[in-house]
Motif scaffolding. Structure first.
Motif, PDB file in Angstrom:
ATOM      1  N   ALA A  81       0.833  -1.202   0.000  1.00 11.56           N
ATOM      2  CA  ALA A  81       0.000   0.000   0.000  1.00 11.56           C
ATOM      3  C   ALA A  81       0.869   1.254   0.000  1.00 11.56           C
ATOM      4  CB  ALA A  81      -0.930  -0.004   1.213  1.00 11.56           C
ATOM      5  N   ARG A  82       1.967   1.216   0.751  1.00 15.07           N
ATOM      6  CA  ARG A  82       2.878   2.357   0.774  1.00 15.07           C
ATOM      7  C   ARG A  82       3.509   2.587  -0.590  1.00 15.07           C
ATOM      8  NH1 ARG A  82       5.230  -0.181   6.254  1.00 15.07           N
ATOM      9  NH2 ARG A  82       3.671   0.668   7.698  1.00 15.07           N
ATOM     10  N   ALA A  83       3.854   1.496  -1.274  1.00 16.54           N
ATOM     11  CA  ALA A  83       4.428   1.625  -2.609  1.00 16.54           C
ATOM     12  C   ALA A  83       3.405   2.193  -3.591  1.00 16.54           C
ATOM     13  CB  ALA A  83       4.932   0.265  -3.091  1.00 16.54           C
ATOM     14  N   ALA A  84       2.148   1.777  -3.459  1.00 15.22           N
ATOM     15  CA  ALA A  84       1.099   2.316  -4.326  1.00 15.22           C
ATOM     16  C   ALA A  84       0.920   3.807  -4.092  1.00 15.22           C
ATOM     17  CB  ALA A  84      -0.217   1.575  -4.075  1.00 15.22           C
ATOM     18  N   GLY A 190       1.590 -11.245   1.320  1.00 12.29           N
ATOM     19  CA  GLY A 190       1.844 -10.925   2.719  1.00 12.29           C
ATOM     20  C   GLY A 190       3.321 -10.883   3.060  1.00 12.29           C
ATOM     21  N   GLN A 191       4.174 -11.261   2.109  1.00  6.32           N
ATOM     22  CA  GLN A 191       5.613 -11.326   2.374  1.00  6.32           C
ATOM     23  C   GLN A 191       6.418 -10.412   1.451  1.00  6.32           C
ATOM     24  OE1 GLN A 191       6.957 -15.494   2.462  1.00  6.32           O
ATOM     25  NE2 GLN A 191       4.818 -16.110   2.614  1.00  6.32           N
ATOM     26  N   LEU A 192       5.801  -9.386   0.911  1.00  2.49           N
ATOM     27  CA  LEU A 192       6.488  -8.513  -0.031  1.00  2.49           C
ATOM     28  C   LEU A 192       7.537  -7.647   0.665  1.00  2.49           C
ATOM     29  CD1 LEU A 192       3.474  -7.344  -2.211  1.00  2.49           C
ATOM     30  CD2 LEU A 192       5.370  -8.780  -2.979  1.00  2.49           C
ATOM     31  N   SER A 193       8.712  -7.600   0.110  1.00  2.54           N
ATOM     32  CA  SER A 193       9.738  -6.673   0.593  1.00  2.54           C
ATOM     33  C   SER A 193       9.476  -5.302  -0.019  1.00  2.54           C
ATOM     34  CB  SER A 193      11.125  -7.167   0.169  1.00  2.54           C
ATOM     35  OG  SER A 193      11.280  -7.060  -1.240  1.00  2.54           O
ATOM     36  N   PRO A 194      10.084  -4.241   0.511  1.00  2.00           N
ATOM     37  CA  PRO A 194       9.909  -2.921  -0.105  1.00  2.00           C
ATOM     38  C   PRO A 194      10.307  -2.918  -1.580  1.00  2.00           C
ATOM     39  CG  PRO A 194      10.861  -2.688   2.076  1.00  2.00           C
ATOM     40  CD  PRO A 194      10.835  -4.159   1.774  1.00  2.00           C
ATOM     41  N   GLN A 195      11.367  -3.644  -1.943  1.00  2.00           N
ATOM     42  CA  GLN A 195      11.793  -3.676  -3.340  1.00  2.00           C
ATOM     43  C   GLN A 195      10.763  -4.382  -4.222  1.00  2.00           C
ATOM     44  OE1 GLN A 195      15.136  -6.230  -4.500  1.00  2.00           O
ATOM     45  NE2 GLN A 195      15.944  -4.538  -5.726  1.00  2.00           N
ATOM     46  N   GLU A 196      10.214  -5.498  -3.746  1.00  2.00           N
ATOM     47  CA  GLU A 196       9.212  -6.212  -4.524  1.00  2.00           C
ATOM     48  C   GLU A 196       7.938  -5.381  -4.665  1.00  2.00           C
ATOM     49  OE1 GLU A 196      10.508 -10.792  -3.326  1.00  2.00           O
ATOM     50  OE2 GLU A 196       9.009  -9.710  -2.139  1.00  2.00           O
ATOM     51  N   ALA A 197       7.524  -4.738  -3.581  1.00  2.00           N
ATOM     52  CA  ALA A 197       6.345  -3.876  -3.648  1.00  2.00           C
ATOM     53  C   ALA A 197       6.579  -2.726  -4.615  1.00  2.00           C
ATOM     54  CB  ALA A 197       6.016  -3.346  -2.248  1.00  2.00           C
ATOM     55  N   GLY A 198       7.784  -2.168  -4.581  1.00  2.00           N
ATOM     56  CA  GLY A 198       8.115  -1.075  -5.491  1.00  2.00           C
ATOM     57  C   GLY A 198       8.074  -1.511  -6.939  1.00  2.00           C
ATOM     58  N   PHE A 218      13.189   2.478 -17.753  1.00  2.00           N
ATOM     59  CA  PHE A 218      12.345   3.314 -16.910  1.00  2.00           C
ATOM     60  C   PHE A 218      11.701   2.512 -15.782  1.00  2.00           C
ATOM     61  CE2 PHE A 218       8.104   4.846 -15.815  1.00  2.00           C
ATOM     62  CZ  PHE A 218       8.408   6.118 -15.352  1.00  2.00           C
ATOM     63  N   THR A 219      11.250   1.286 -16.103  1.00  2.00           N
ATOM     64  CA  THR A 219      10.576   0.476 -15.084  1.00  2.00           C
ATOM     65  C   THR A 219      11.501   0.207 -13.903  1.00  2.00           C
ATOM     66  OG1 THR A 219       9.264  -0.590 -16.815  1.00  2.00           O
ATOM     67  CG2 THR A 219       9.320  -1.660 -14.661  1.00  2.00           C
ATOM     68  N   ARG A 220      12.763  -0.086 -14.189  1.00  2.00           N
ATOM     69  CA  ARG A 220      13.715  -0.348 -13.112  1.00  2.00           C
ATOM     70  C   ARG A 220      13.980   0.912 -12.301  1.00  2.00           C
ATOM     71  NH1 ARG A 220      19.582  -3.386 -13.686  1.00  2.00           N
ATOM     72  NH2 ARG A 220      20.149  -3.292 -11.473  1.00  2.00           N
ATOM     73  N   ARG A 221      14.197   2.028 -12.992  1.00  2.00           N
ATOM     74  CA  ARG A 221      14.470   3.290 -12.277  1.00  2.00           C
ATOM     75  C   ARG A 221      13.267   3.710 -11.455  1.00  2.00           C
ATOM     76  NH1 ARG A 221      16.396   4.528 -17.437  1.00  2.00           N
ATOM     77  NH2 ARG A 221      14.604   5.903 -17.797  1.00  2.00           N
ATOM     78  N   HIS A 222      12.096   3.599 -12.041  1.00  2.00           N
ATOM     79  CA  HIS A 222      10.874   3.988 -11.338  1.00  2.00           C
ATOM     80  C   HIS A 222      10.638   3.091 -10.126  1.00  2.00           C
ATOM     81  CE1 HIS A 222       7.103   5.857 -10.638  1.00  2.00           C
ATOM     82  NE2 HIS A 222       6.334   4.897 -11.160  1.00  2.00           N
ATOM     83  N   GLY A 223      10.848   1.794 -10.297  1.00  2.00           N
ATOM     84  CA  GLY A 223      10.686   0.863  -9.183  1.00  2.00           C
ATOM     85  C   GLY A 223      11.645   1.145  -8.053  1.00  2.00           C
ATOM     86  N   ASN A 224      12.892   1.454  -8.385  1.00  2.00           N
ATOM     87  CA  ASN A 224      13.877   1.784  -7.354  1.00  2.00           C
ATOM     88  C   ASN A 224      13.503   3.071  -6.620  1.00  2.00           C
ATOM     89  OD1 ASN A 224      15.392  -0.465  -7.999  1.00  2.00           O
ATOM     90  ND2 ASN A 224      16.783   0.630  -9.358  1.00  2.00           N
ATOM     91  N   VAL A 230       9.112   4.321  -0.116  1.00  2.00           N
ATOM     92  CA  VAL A 230       8.260   3.564   0.802  1.00  2.00           C
ATOM     93  C   VAL A 230       8.538   3.959   2.249  1.00  2.00           C
ATOM     94  CG1 VAL A 230       7.900   1.255   1.778  1.00  2.00           C
ATOM     95  CG2 VAL A 230       7.834   1.584  -0.692  1.00  2.00           C
ATOM     96  N   ARG A 231       9.794   4.125   2.583  1.00  2.00           N
ATOM     97  CA  ARG A 231      10.146   4.521   3.946  1.00  2.00           C
ATOM     98  C   ARG A 231       9.641   5.931   4.254  1.00  2.00           C
ATOM     99  NH1 ARG A 231      16.311   3.877   5.729  1.00  2.00           N
ATOM    100  NH2 ARG A 231      15.670   1.707   5.350  1.00  2.00           N
TER     101      ARG A 231
END
Length: 243
Positions: A81-84, A190-198, A218-224, A230-231
């Motif tokens: 949810a934070r990543a969204a 339920g086990q997503l890390s911040p990177q996976e959620a991103g 772009f997808t990689r840069r945007h995800g990172n 997220v924090r």
């Protein structure tokens, strides 16, 4: 003697006022019926997961199938949810369905040319995904605004996010973060890390053209960038309406 030709009875002539009155009556009844049905659907989906959407049906007709699995907010890692929020709608918890600042920025950027960007909030996207088609132009936008007001009023923020994370397209024929997590990472949401959620959040705008596994460009840069944010979302309380 031949019978005299009598003038037509006034009652046999069409009455424009009567026709207009009937048309107005039919229109008002249709409008009232639509309002009542739409409100009943929104109230129902406040408690029951939407079984299918028009976008899902379109994928099924095209032969892609429908891969989805409903997960409650309690069973989805908060990082998702934070990543969204970080990637799609930073003011999700403070607006009432429409982010006028984001819309204005999107309009300014699009006027300059280049890649078209939208200013839709998560609430607007949820209304579109659940009740409407993806295309449709300004007519669809008008209905989208109507349903956005309804879900903001009847559902509230936590339910809107819950539905969004379960019906958003996360790949071809894949819907919701649970199906996305299983598809890309081999475990549940339920086990997503911040990177996976991103990474999942990064593919949401173009789920048929992007993938969360080994993304590039772009997808990689945007995800990172989303992962780093997220924090910020957590520490800044930007997800406070979901806690």
């Amino acid at each position: 003697m031949p019978s005299p030709i009598l003038p037509a009875s006034p009652t046999s002539r069409p009455r424009p006022r009567g026709i207009v009155r009937r048309l107005v009556g039919w229109t008002l009844r249709a409008l009232l019926g639509f309002v009542l049905i739409s409100i009943l659907m929104v109230v129902l989906y406040r408690f029951v997961p939407p079984p299918v959407t028009l976008t899902m049906l379109g994928d099924a007709i095209e032969g892609h199938g429908i891969d989805k699995s409903w997960r409650s907010m309690d069973d989805i890692d908060p990082n998702m949810a934070r990543a969204a929020i970080a990637g799609e709608d930073s003011r999700f918890c403070t607006h009432h369905g429409f982010d006028l600042k984001a819309i204005e920025k999107a309009y300014t950027r699009n006027a300059k040319g280049g890649r078209i960007r939208g200013g839709s909030t998560i609430s607007q996207q949820t209304a579109k995904n659940v009740f409407l088609i993806q295309g449709g132009g300004y007519v669809r936008k008008a209905f989208e605004a109507y349903f956005t007001v309804l879900i903001e009023t009847i559902w509230g923020k936590r339910r809107i996010m819950e539905v969004y994370l379960n019906v958003a397209e996360t790949g071809i024929g894949t819907y919701g973060v649970e199906a996305g997590a299983q598809r890309y990472f081999g475990h549940d949401a339920g086990q997503l890390s911040p990177q996976e959620a991103g990474r999942i959040a990064a593919i949401l705008p173009l789920p048929k053209k992007r993938a969360a596994v080994a993304p590039s460009g772009f997808t990689r840069r945007h995800g990172n960038a989303i992962t780093r944010t997220v924090r910020v979302v957590r520490n800044g309380g930007l997800d406070g309406c979901l806690r």
